[in-house]
Design a protein around this motif. Structure first.
Motif, PDB file in Angstrom:
ATOM      1  N   LYS A  53       2.060  -5.481   3.586  1.00  0.00           N
ATOM      2  CA  LYS A  53       1.221  -6.148   4.585  1.00  0.00           C
ATOM      3  C   LYS A  53       1.122  -7.650   4.353  1.00  0.00           C
ATOM      4  O   LYS A  53       0.838  -8.098   3.245  1.00  0.00           O
TER       5      LYS A  53
ATOM      6  N   LYS B 180       7.282  -1.285   6.926  1.00  0.00           N
ATOM      7  CA  LYS B 180       7.376  -0.031   6.176  1.00  0.00           C
ATOM      8  C   LYS B 180       8.712   0.075   5.462  1.00  0.00           C
ATOM      9  O   LYS B 180       9.742  -0.418   5.941  1.00  0.00           O
TER      10      LYS B 180
ATOM     11  N   ARG C 130      -3.170   9.690  11.441  1.00  0.00           N
ATOM     12  CA  ARG C 130      -3.858   8.404  11.582  1.00  0.00           C
ATOM     13  C   ARG C 130      -5.142   8.569  12.387  1.00  0.00           C
ATOM     14  O   ARG C 130      -5.120   9.122  13.478  1.00  0.00           O
TER      15      ARG C 130
ATOM     16  N   GLU D  60       0.823  -1.201   0.000  1.00  0.00           N
ATOM     17  CA  GLU D  60       0.000   0.000   0.000  1.00  0.00           C
ATOM     18  C   GLU D  60       0.860   1.254   0.000  1.00  0.00           C
ATOM     19  O   GLU D  60       1.994   1.239   0.460  1.00  0.00           O
TER      20      GLU D  60
ATOM     21  N   GLU E 200      -5.717   7.068   7.080  1.00  0.00           N
ATOM     22  CA  GLU E 200      -4.796   8.183   7.206  1.00  0.00           C
ATOM     23  C   GLU E 200      -5.459   9.386   6.531  1.00  0.00           C
ATOM     24  O   GLU E 200      -5.869   9.304   5.371  1.00  0.00           O
TER      25      GLU E 200
END
Ligand code: AMP
Length: 572
Positions: free
Chosen positions: A403, A420, A256, A249, A300
């Motif tokens: 993810k 990340k 957030r 993503e 987000e």
């Protein structure tokens, strides 16, 4: 019935200890004495709070008012209290000393139990409106009138928000388990329950009612979850090697938001779980219109300028909102929420479903103008992942988030469910989020701001200690220096934070509160810093410089010493 004098004696004992194991045992003995209608209150008080953070109920009484109450209870004048405070540097120590020499003669003291103290604290916290300060002082004076000097030490520190027993959440959870089972075997289910409701007092109460209930603990609307955390790796190949085919993503550099809806009621929580619905009227309205009766999702939020095809970062968005006002901004640069997870839907807890299934729901449900699914692709090759990473940078985003398709939502945890990959700063490998534990005064041109630098620590999750990793002297703008100095002055402390392991001392210690993102060139072995220390050698950041203040992050989310060591190993 649990007496507050027993609690204060244990607090006193805890202050003298620093080992996590012995602290756990001392606490477990105390927890064994607590009844089902006392444990929740006890746990909150240990955490230094009166209700879960998202309730918005704070004890926070100002020093001035505490001094008034101390004077009234001790029979000394305000000036005498202030004088003693100047010497001791701690109003808790001051009240203890003055009560020992209590001047008043007609003394009435009665034994206080934990519920009495908790209720009084609650009164102090919620007193509002005209005359509320007098009310607060009156309640506190009454408490101090009944308190022994030792009890008073902790009562005063508590109301000032400076209890600081050096006992973290993990130790409290361990101790609840030890008190009940004799060992730490229940720590994991207790921790999971805590992570899905962020309310340790509630978890402890439910657990004392029925220990089994903890295993079936469910997510509920308006009980925010601790946000899942991301691990980091430094190349696309490492990511694919670690989790294989994954969902990649865009990583949006926004704010957030955890959004909860039930019927017509909506609440939005920040990453630190503060209530934020009032700041986002446009988003609240859109959430109300969602078809789902009950839902919890995360996304987000950031502004997007369709004309320029450009995203505005969190900092820019907030700056503009402050300048132009929420209403005007909502028109000109509408906020978009890029939804990246769904945790609960119409009575069903989704946190244990694999990400792949949650993602399908997100794709179906969020196709609006404001609420939209985050951009995502299925990727099994490092080259493809790299391409998407480059694409994200070209769009002005921060990088990507990979993810694990099979992973549940790991509330409050970093478990390689999310990885990340971020843009690097110059030559820097990556950034570290550390907490400020001390600061230095400025010299030369900086003397004007009297601000010279920061001592930064990370968290060692093995032993629960904070460990220093860098001393930062650059990267600040003048505005940041002023802002930091003002903030830090307010939280100066006499001594180093209790759970800090350190070899160097800053000019001023501060309460560990503010998180900052630190950029650096690489990681070196150091005899000065204590991060991941073994045989007197620790790890340190080389050429550390401030990247930004992370007001959205809580101290629970800082980088761990283990991560710093892992980054060091990656370098080689
Ligand atoms: P960091 O703050 O660098 O540790 O990165 C984790 C944060 O990235 C999360 O807390 C989110 O606020 C943010 N984020 C941005 N985009 C995503 C996404 N697609 N999935 C999950 N988190 C995201």
């Amino acid at each position: 019935m649990l007496l507050f004098s027993d609690v204060a004696a244990v607090f006193d004992e805890l202050e003298k200890r620093s080992g996590r194991l012995e602290m756990t045992d001392i606490l477990a003995e105390l927890f064994k004495k607590a009844k089902g209608n006392e444990i929740g209150e006890l746990v909150y008080i240990m955490q230094g709070i009166i209700a879960p953070p998202y309730s918005g109920i704070d004890v926070g009484i100002g020093e001035r008012f505490a001094i008034d109450a101390i004077a009234a209870a001790s029979g000394y004048t305000k000036m005498q209290v202030e004088e003693n405070y100047k010497k001791s540097g701690d109003l808790g120590d001051t009240v203890e000393k003055l009560l020992e020499k209590r001047k008043q003669t007609a003394l009435f003291t009665s034994e206080m139990n934990i519920n009495y103290v908790y209720d009084a604290m609650m009164h102090i916290s919620i007193a509002g409106g005209t005359g509320s300060q007098e009310q607060k002082i009156k309640h506190l004076t009454e408490l101090l009138n009944n308190a022994s000097p030792l009890e008073a030490r902790f009562l005063v520190r508590f109301v000032l928000g400076r209890l600081r027993l050096g006992v973290g959440d993990p130790t409290i959870l361990d101790a609840i388990s030890v008190a009940h089972a004799g060992d730490k075997s229940l720590r994991e289910p207790l921790e999971r329950a805590y992570n899905v409701c962020a309310d340790m007092g509630y978890v402890a109460r439910e657990f004392y009612k029925d220990p089994k209930s903890i295993e079936k603990f469910k997510v509920q609307p308006f009980k925010p979850l601790m946000p899942a955390l991301a691990e980091r790796l430094s190349t696309p190949k490492e990511i694919i090697d670690k989790i294989g085919k994954c969902g990649v993503e865009m990583k949006y550099d926004g704010l957030r938001l955890q959004c909860h809806k039930k019927e017509n009621q909506v609440e939005i929580y920040s990453r630190k779980l503060e209530k934020m619905a009032h700041m986002f009227p446009d988003i609240v309205e859109t959430i109300k219109k969602l078809k789902a009766k009950e839902i919890i999702f995360e996304g987000e939020a950031l502004a997007y300028n369709a004309k320029k095809k450009r995203y505005y970062s969190f900092q820019e968005t907030m700056h503009r909102r402050r300048k132009h006002g929420i209403e005007a901004m909502a028109k000109e640069f509408p906020l978009n929420v890029f939804v990246f997870d769904i945790l609960y839907l119409n009575g069903k807890d989704l946190t244990n479903e694999p990400y792949k299934q949650r993602r399908e729901k997100i794709k179906k449900m969020f196709r609006g103008k404001i609420l939209k699914a985050s951009k995502s692709s299925l990727v099994s090759k490092a080259e493809k992942l790299d391409e998407i990473f480059e694409e994200s940078l070209a769009e002005g985003l921060e990088g990507i988030m990979a993810k694990d398709l099979a992973a549940p939502y790991t509330a409050g945890k970093r478990k390689f469910a999310w990885i990340k990959l971020k843009k690097s700063y110059g030559k820097a490998v990556d950034t570290v989020d550390g907490v400020i534990v001390g600061y230095y005064l400025g010299r030369g041109t900086r003397a004007e701001f009297e601000f010279g630098g920061l001592l930064i620590a990370v968290y060692n999750s093995d032993n629960g200690k904070l460990e220093t990793v860098a001393k930062i002297g650059s990267g600040f703008t003048e505005e940041e220096m002023r802002e930091l100095k003002e903030k830090l002055e307010k939280i100066k402390t006499e001594k180093a934070p209790k759970n800090l392991d350190y070899n160097i001392e800053p000019e001023f210690w501060v309460e560990p509160k503010y998180v900052i993102e630190v950029a650096f060139d690489d990681i070196t072995i150091s005899s000065i810093h204590t991060c991941g220390k073994k045989n007197e050698k620790g790890y340190a950041l080389r050429f550390p410089r401030m990247a930004k203040i992370r007001e959205d992050k809580s101290i629970k989310e800082i980088t761990t010493s283990e991560e710093v060591i892992a980054m060091f190993n990656l370098q080689k």
